[in-house]
Design a protein around this motif. Sequence first.
Motif, PDB file in Angstrom:
ATOM      1  N   MET A  29       5.185  12.621  14.564  1.00 22.32           N
ATOM      2  CA  MET A  29       4.685  11.509  15.276  1.00 22.32           C
ATOM      3  C   MET A  29       2.616  11.591  14.507  1.00 22.32           C
ATOM      4  SD  MET A  29       6.031   9.376  17.204  1.00 22.32           S
ATOM      5  CE  MET A  29       4.814   8.989  17.886  1.00 22.32           C
ATOM      6  N   SER A  55      -1.596   0.748  13.253  1.00 18.69           N
ATOM      7  CA  SER A  55      -0.044   2.075  13.624  1.00 18.69           C
ATOM      8  C   SER A  55      -0.288   2.802  14.948  1.00 18.69           C
ATOM      9  CB  SER A  55      -0.057   3.061  12.460  1.00 18.69           C
ATOM     10  OG  SER A  55       0.360   2.460  10.698  1.00 18.69           O
ATOM     11  N   LEU A  59       1.797   3.871  17.855  1.00 18.25           N
ATOM     12  CA  LEU A  59       2.206   4.737  18.159  1.00 18.25           C
ATOM     13  C   LEU A  59       2.214   5.575  20.093  1.00 18.25           C
ATOM     14  CD1 LEU A  59       2.402   6.748  14.473  1.00 18.25           C
ATOM     15  CD2 LEU A  59       4.510   5.417  15.957  1.00 18.25           C
ATOM     16  N   SER A 144       9.644   0.680  12.803  1.00 13.12           N
ATOM     17  CA  SER A 144       9.337   0.201  13.467  1.00 13.12           C
ATOM     18  C   SER A 144       9.563  -1.245  13.505  1.00 13.12           C
ATOM     19  CB  SER A 144       7.753   0.139  13.858  1.00 13.12           C
ATOM     20  OG  SER A 144       7.022   0.709  12.083  1.00 13.12           O
ATOM     21  N   SER A 150       4.207   6.656   8.073  1.00 10.41           N
ATOM     22  CA  SER A 150       4.113   7.656   8.721  1.00 10.41           C
ATOM     23  C   SER A 150       4.479   8.683   8.260  1.00 10.41           C
ATOM     24  CB  SER A 150       5.631   7.709   9.809  1.00 10.41           C
ATOM     25  OG  SER A 150       6.870   7.923   9.867  1.00 10.41           O
TER      26      SER A 150
END
Length: 295
Positions: A29, A55, A59, A144, A150
């Motif tokens: 994450m 982003s 998240l 996503s 990420s």
Amino acid sequence: MRFIGLNGGIVDAAGAVVSVMDHGLLYGMGVFETFRTYQGKPFQLERHLDRLMDSCRQLGIAHMTDHDGMSRWISELMEANGLQDAYIRYTVTAGEGLLGLPLGDYVKPFEILFAKELPVTKEDVYEKGRVMRLLSLPRNTPESPVRMKSLHYMNNILAKRELERYPAHPGGPAEGLMLTAGGDVAEGIVSNVFFVKEGHLYTPDISTGILPGITRAVVLELAAELGIEAEEGHYSWEVFSGADEIFTTGSVQEIVPVTTLIGSGDQSIVIGQGAAGPVTRALQSAYRRKAGYYV
């Protein structure tokens, strides 16, 4: 790289640590941005920060940063490391959390800033081009609706390992090309791709699952300014390999022509005349002017 930035400060690299309970480590994450500076100034910084913060919102990472503050932090870190220009990586992790999937948002993210020497790229690669090899590993679908930059980077790492298994090409270090599971051209391991046919510019659409690259977006804007018709869509390997020109884009290496494609069965295809084509050269010049890099 002696010094690293942590949470707005600068520490000795040997003392830089991240908690084992950080959900960036435990669950991937977190997000990051890579870019470079020109004459000490980070290029397209606002766009990189906007993408990163968007982003983070998706998240559930409560994080905001500002252009001026980030610029100062980058300058301080570059100065500490004795750098005039640099490759910059800015990472935001979710921060510490309990073991297990969280129910709410992350409210104490962790920031990491790296500044290192720019990688050495021979200047003649911008004219003679590079090799691009078709990989068997498909581009995975994003977690996503639109791919984030990420910390979940396994697909790219496996693609790099596949590329390294092939024999070295006399044309120099190659980039790998990934297709989607459906066979459409997607992107390179660390780059977006463009191709030119009869003066028209083409690039895979975001719906193929590619990263919406910052340099990719700048190139599309420059094409419009130069009167070059551009299209985003879905393209097969056969269409791509029949191009008059191909190039890759990325924030650090900028615009690099691809002059040799290697397909399945090690089939080698020379693109155009084996050198940067006219559309590629026009975009290279326009990009460097915009970045403040004069050649």
